[in-house]
Design a protein around this motif. Structure first.
Motif, mmCIF file in Angstrom:
data_model
loop_
_atom_site.group_PDB
_atom_site.id
_atom_site.type_symbol
_atom_site.label_atom_id
_atom_site.label_comp_id
_atom_site.label_asym_id
_atom_site.label_seq_id
_atom_site.Cartn_x
_atom_site.Cartn_y
_atom_site.Cartn_z
ATOM 1 N N LEU A 1 -51.174 -32.623 19.930
ATOM 2 C CA LEU A 1 -49.728 -32.806 19.345
ATOM 3 C C LEU A 1 -49.835 -33.791 18.018
ATOM 4 O O LEU A 1 -50.333 -34.810 18.336
ATOM 5 C CB LEU A 1 -48.867 -33.367 20.294
ATOM 6 N N THR A 2 -49.568 -33.219 16.799
ATOM 7 C CA THR A 2 -49.856 -33.857 15.714
ATOM 8 C C THR A 2 -48.354 -34.642 15.115
ATOM 9 O O THR A 2 -48.465 -35.487 14.313
ATOM 10 C CB THR A 2 -50.346 -33.237 14.813
ATOM 11 N N LYS A 3 -47.272 -33.770 15.632
ATOM 12 C CA LYS A 3 -45.913 -34.272 15.127
ATOM 13 C C LYS A 3 -44.906 -34.124 16.041
ATOM 14 O O LYS A 3 -44.966 -32.982 16.962
ATOM 15 C CB LYS A 3 -45.454 -33.742 13.748
ATOM 16 N N VAL A 4 -44.053 -34.949 16.481
ATOM 17 C CA VAL A 4 -42.927 -34.804 17.365
ATOM 18 C C VAL A 4 -41.629 -35.376 16.962
ATOM 19 O O VAL A 4 -41.725 -36.703 16.654
ATOM 20 C CB VAL A 4 -43.284 -35.501 18.735
ATOM 21 N N PRO A 5 -40.318 -34.625 16.756
ATOM 22 C CA PRO A 5 -39.360 -35.381 16.273
ATOM 23 C C PRO A 5 -38.979 -36.415 17.317
ATOM 24 O O PRO A 5 -39.096 -36.481 18.492
ATOM 25 C CB PRO A 5 -38.270 -34.265 16.520
ATOM 26 N N LYS A 6 -38.337 -37.481 16.913
ATOM 27 C CA LYS A 6 -37.909 -38.683 17.748
ATOM 28 C C LYS A 6 -36.910 -38.368 18.802
ATOM 29 O O LYS A 6 -37.068 -38.796 19.632
ATOM 30 C CB LYS A 6 -37.430 -39.710 16.659
ATOM 31 N N ASP A 7 -36.123 -37.525 18.444
ATOM 32 C CA ASP A 7 -35.256 -36.951 19.509
ATOM 33 C C ASP A 7 -35.701 -36.033 20.556
ATOM 34 O O ASP A 7 -34.961 -36.115 21.664
ATOM 35 C CB ASP A 7 -33.891 -36.239 18.737
ATOM 36 N N LEU A 8 -37.065 -35.841 20.544
ATOM 37 C CA LEU A 8 -37.514 -35.316 21.998
ATOM 38 C C LEU A 8 -38.431 -35.961 22.479
ATOM 39 O O LEU A 8 -38.796 -35.816 23.631
ATOM 40 C CB LEU A 8 -38.539 -34.085 21.100
ATOM 41 N N TRP B 1 -59.283 -25.705 13.372
ATOM 42 C CA TRP B 1 -58.001 -25.955 14.205
ATOM 43 C C TRP B 1 -56.706 -25.145 13.523
ATOM 44 O O TRP B 1 -56.777 -24.713 12.444
ATOM 45 C CB TRP B 1 -57.587 -27.335 13.881
ATOM 46 N N ILE B 2 -55.984 -24.541 14.507
ATOM 47 C CA ILE B 2 -54.811 -23.586 14.205
ATOM 48 C C ILE B 2 -53.674 -24.509 14.020
ATOM 49 O O ILE B 2 -53.396 -25.072 15.247
ATOM 50 C CB ILE B 2 -54.693 -22.337 14.881
ATOM 51 N N THR B 3 -52.855 -24.432 13.182
ATOM 52 C CA THR B 3 -51.893 -25.402 13.108
ATOM 53 C C THR B 3 -50.594 -24.490 13.425
ATOM 54 O O THR B 3 -50.252 -23.600 12.596
ATOM 55 C CB THR B 3 -51.417 -26.145 11.843
ATOM 56 N N VAL B 4 -49.655 -25.222 14.031
ATOM 57 C CA VAL B 4 -48.607 -24.335 14.706
ATOM 58 C C VAL B 4 -47.315 -25.089 14.594
ATOM 59 O O VAL B 4 -47.220 -26.295 15.209
ATOM 60 C CB VAL B 4 -48.493 -23.830 16.350
ATOM 61 N N LYS B 5 -46.119 -24.798 13.794
ATOM 62 C CA LYS B 5 -44.908 -25.405 13.622
ATOM 63 C C LYS B 5 -43.872 -24.906 14.738
ATOM 64 O O LYS B 5 -43.581 -23.733 14.548
ATOM 65 C CB LYS B 5 -44.353 -25.627 12.417
ATOM 66 N N LEU B 6 -43.561 -25.667 15.655
ATOM 67 C CA LEU B 6 -42.514 -25.135 16.449
ATOM 68 C C LEU B 6 -41.139 -25.284 15.956
ATOM 69 O O LEU B 6 -40.767 -26.162 15.122
ATOM 70 C CB LEU B 6 -42.897 -25.851 17.877
ATOM 71 N N LYS B 7 -40.281 -24.419 16.450
ATOM 72 C CA LYS B 7 -38.891 -24.460 16.037
ATOM 73 C C LYS B 7 -38.088 -25.720 16.535
ATOM 74 O O LYS B 7 -37.288 -26.046 15.642
ATOM 75 C CB LYS B 7 -38.199 -23.209 16.657
ATOM 76 N N ASP B 8 -38.476 -26.420 17.620
ATOM 77 C CA ASP B 8 -38.016 -27.858 17.875
ATOM 78 C C ASP B 8 -38.492 -28.956 16.729
ATOM 79 O O ASP B 8 -38.210 -29.943 16.862
ATOM 80 C CB ASP B 8 -38.333 -28.227 19.109
ATOM 81 N N GLY B 9 -39.465 -28.653 15.839
ATOM 82 C CA GLY B 9 -39.816 -29.508 14.723
ATOM 83 C C GLY B 9 -41.151 -30.184 15.240
ATOM 84 O O GLY B 9 -41.722 -30.584 14.514
ATOM 85 N N SER B 10 -41.862 -29.986 16.577
ATOM 86 C CA SER B 10 -43.209 -30.362 16.666
ATOM 87 C C SER B 10 -44.122 -29.437 16.111
ATOM 88 O O SER B 10 -43.762 -28.307 15.652
ATOM 89 C CB SER B 10 -43.147 -30.186 18.191
ATOM 90 N N VAL B 11 -45.244 -30.151 15.754
ATOM 91 C CA VAL B 11 -46.450 -29.611 15.405
ATOM 92 C C VAL B 11 -47.678 -29.631 16.063
ATOM 93 O O VAL B 11 -47.807 -30.868 16.576
ATOM 94 C CB VAL B 11 -46.847 -30.184 13.991
ATOM 95 N N ILE B 12 -48.195 -28.716 16.573
ATOM 96 C CA ILE B 12 -49.396 -28.703 17.587
ATOM 97 C C ILE B 12 -50.556 -28.138 16.895
ATOM 98 O O ILE B 12 -50.408 -27.235 15.861
ATOM 99 C CB ILE B 12 -49.128 -28.195 18.991
ATOM 100 N N GLN B 13 -51.709 -28.520 17.012
ATOM 101 C CA GLN B 13 -53.071 -28.084 16.700
ATOM 102 C C GLN B 13 -53.893 -27.467 17.872
ATOM 103 O O GLN B 13 -53.831 -27.986 18.835
ATOM 104 C CB GLN B 13 -53.833 -28.923 15.980
ATOM 105 N N ILE B 14 -54.272 -26.198 17.709
ATOM 106 C CA ILE B 14 -54.983 -25.570 18.614
ATOM 107 C C ILE B 14 -56.442 -25.119 18.276
ATOM 108 O O ILE B 14 -56.535 -24.870 17.146
ATOM 109 C CB ILE B 14 -54.217 -24.272 19.320
ATOM 110 N N LYS B 15 -57.374 -25.346 18.966
ATOM 111 C CA LYS B 15 -58.932 -24.859 18.662
ATOM 112 C C LYS B 15 -59.473 -24.461 19.984
ATOM 113 O O LYS B 15 -59.182 -25.064 20.940
ATOM 114 C CB LYS B 15 -59.604 -25.705 17.800
#
Length: 91
Positions: free
Chosen positions: A68-75, A24-38
């Protein structure tokens, strides 16, 4: 010529086994979300040889799995949307 399933009609499907589980490649987005891709390999086809080097040519059919592993509540939003069948879904 291409067959209906998008494979060349002169190629040969090659059996394969995965030697190592895809990472899994973990990517942290500028909006605070974290996604994983494989990437998952679906099929491999040998389609002749390169005319210059003589090496075999392989076509690889693969798909990306994204979670999607993390999403900020405001999104997050709970607004209703209607799907194509007229049913209500929440997002």
């Amino acid at each position: 010529m291409v067959m209906p399933n998008n494979y060349p009609d002169q190629g040969e499907l090659v059996e394969f086994e995965i030697e190592e589980e895809p990472k899994w490649i973990t990517v942290k987005l500028k909006d605070g979300s974290v996604i994983q891709i494989k990437m998952e390999i679906v099929a491999i086809m040998r389609n002749g040889n390169d005319m210059n080097s003589g090496l075999p040519i392989y076509m690889v059919q693969a798909t990306n799995i994204i979670r999607l592993t993390k999403v900020p509540k405001d999104l997050m939003s709970k607004k209703k949307i209607e799907d194509q069948k007229g049913q209500t879904m929440y997002r």
